[in-house]
Design a protein around this motif. Sequence first.
Motif, PDB file in Angstrom:
ATOM      1  N   UNK A  82      16.873   1.924  -3.489  1.00 20.21           N
ATOM      2  CA  UNK A  82      15.769   2.497  -2.830  1.00 20.21           C
ATOM      3  C   UNK A  82      15.643   2.374  -1.316  1.00 20.21           C
ATOM      4  N   UNK A  83      15.455   3.501  -0.265  1.00 14.80           N
ATOM      5  CA  UNK A  83      15.303   3.318   1.076  1.00 14.80           C
ATOM      6  C   UNK A  83      14.033   2.943   1.269  1.00 14.80           C
ATOM      7  N   UNK A  84      13.774   1.462   1.623  1.00 15.41           N
ATOM      8  CA  UNK A  84      12.681   1.064   1.899  1.00 15.41           C
ATOM      9  C   UNK A  84      11.832   1.878   3.168  1.00 15.41           C
ATOM     10  N   UNK A  85      12.577   2.300   4.061  1.00 16.36           N
ATOM     11  CA  UNK A  85      11.935   2.869   5.156  1.00 16.36           C
ATOM     12  C   UNK A  85      11.444   4.421   4.755  1.00 16.36           C
ATOM     13  N   UNK A  86      11.625   4.928   3.468  1.00 14.10           N
ATOM     14  CA  UNK A  86      11.173   6.204   2.949  1.00 14.10           C
ATOM     15  C   UNK A  86       9.755   5.928   2.225  1.00 14.10           C
ATOM     16  N   UNK A  87       9.028   4.745   2.411  1.00 14.53           N
ATOM     17  CA  UNK A  87       7.905   4.439   1.714  1.00 14.53           C
ATOM     18  C   UNK A  87       6.654   5.371   2.409  1.00 14.53           C
ATOM     19  N   UNK A  88       5.821   6.020   1.266  1.00 15.56           N
ATOM     20  CA  UNK A  88       4.846   6.949   1.691  1.00 15.56           C
ATOM     21  C   UNK A  88       3.787   6.562   1.054  1.00 15.56           C
ATOM     22  N   UNK A  89       2.510   6.241   1.662  1.00 14.76           N
ATOM     23  CA  UNK A  89       1.259   6.258   0.899  1.00 14.76           C
ATOM     24  C   UNK A  89       0.247   7.221   1.558  1.00 14.76           C
ATOM     25  N   UNK A  90       0.714   8.255   2.241  1.00 16.96           N
ATOM     26  CA  UNK A  90      -0.093   9.203   2.620  1.00 16.96           C
ATOM     27  C   UNK A  90      -1.029   8.697   3.945  1.00 16.96           C
TER      28      UNK A  90
ATOM     29  N   UNK B 149       5.477  -7.046   5.596  1.00 19.22           N
ATOM     30  CA  UNK B 149       5.769  -6.796   4.242  1.00 19.22           C
ATOM     31  C   UNK B 149       7.429  -6.620   4.094  1.00 19.22           C
ATOM     32  N   UNK B 150       7.802  -5.540   4.060  1.00 16.72           N
ATOM     33  CA  UNK B 150       9.311  -5.232   3.872  1.00 16.72           C
ATOM     34  C   UNK B 150      10.339  -5.654   4.668  1.00 16.72           C
ATOM     35  N   UNK B 151       9.868  -5.622   6.101  1.00 21.33           N
ATOM     36  CA  UNK B 151      10.894  -6.021   7.065  1.00 21.33           C
ATOM     37  C   UNK B 151      12.060  -5.031   7.055  1.00 21.33           C
ATOM     38  N   UNK B 152      11.806  -3.901   7.115  1.00 15.17           N
ATOM     39  CA  UNK B 152      13.018  -2.609   6.890  1.00 15.17           C
ATOM     40  C   UNK B 152      14.044  -2.922   7.823  1.00 15.17           C
ATOM     41  N   UNK B 153      14.164  -3.354   8.924  1.00 12.60           N
ATOM     42  CA  UNK B 153      15.057  -3.686   9.737  1.00 12.60           C
ATOM     43  C   UNK B 153      16.064  -4.491   9.356  1.00 12.60           C
ATOM     44  N   UNK B 154      15.736  -5.499   8.668  1.00 15.24           N
ATOM     45  CA  UNK B 154      16.263  -6.789   8.031  1.00 15.24           C
ATOM     46  C   UNK B 154      16.926  -6.409   6.749  1.00 15.24           C
ATOM     47  N   UNK B 155      15.954  -5.664   6.230  1.00 14.49           N
ATOM     48  CA  UNK B 155      15.996  -5.550   4.607  1.00 14.49           C
ATOM     49  C   UNK B 155      15.900  -4.054   4.192  1.00 14.49           C
ATOM     50  N   UNK B 156      16.812  -3.099   4.513  1.00 13.83           N
ATOM     51  CA  UNK B 156      16.557  -1.671   4.329  1.00 13.83           C
ATOM     52  C   UNK B 156      16.394  -1.109   3.030  1.00 13.83           C
ATOM     53  N   UNK B 157      17.069  -1.938   2.047  1.00 13.46           N
ATOM     54  CA  UNK B 157      17.048  -1.569   0.476  1.00 13.46           C
ATOM     55  C   UNK B 157      16.583  -2.614  -0.389  1.00 13.46           C
ATOM     56  N   UNK B 158      15.785  -1.853  -1.511  1.00 11.85           N
ATOM     57  CA  UNK B 158      15.589  -2.400  -2.738  1.00 11.85           C
ATOM     58  C   UNK B 158      16.571  -2.033  -3.675  1.00 11.85           C
TER      59      UNK B 158
END
Length: 182
Positions: free
Chosen positions: A54-62, A75-84
């Motif tokens: 999963x591409x964490x940067x693609x999170x969407x809550x509207x 929360x997710x620190x996308x720059x350090x952890x881009x994927x689940x």
Amino acid sequence: MATTKWSLDPTHSEIGFKIKHLMISNVSGNFNKFDVQVETNGDNFENANVTANIDVASINTNNEQRDAHLRNADFFEVEKHPEITFTSTKVERVDDDTFNLYGNLIIKETTKPVKLSVEYSGVAKDPWGNVKAGFTINGKINRKDFGINYNAVLETGGVMLGEELKVNGEIQLVKQAELQPA
């Protein structure tokens, strides 16, 4: 028996989540970019090997402001952890159409075992001759198990966010190829 490879049909699939907000309602979101790959023995999903990214940067809550907050260090620190990532370890048949899917989930470099409930919807051929399989996936994880600890205490003494995250997915796979054993 032949090994069959299945790939995600992204236009007919989704991965979402819900979390308690103010402990009175749920906030929902999804990930717009993800991939699922499956290998089976023939068309039998009972012994499937499943991987998901999963591409964490693609999170969407509207809500763009909330999404930006979810991507940062709270929360997710996308720059350090881009994927689940998820890698299956076992599939257990519950009945004809229901399975428990066990695997290792990695969020922010933390690996934890998870159990997902999978409803198998069957296999069908689309109008272009592609063989597809459909699944509904549900599960629960505790976000704190993965180091996602952010919260705020409310005036009433409660907290802003629940710890339990309900995950859900509608997954459609496309049969790619059957590889005969050597």
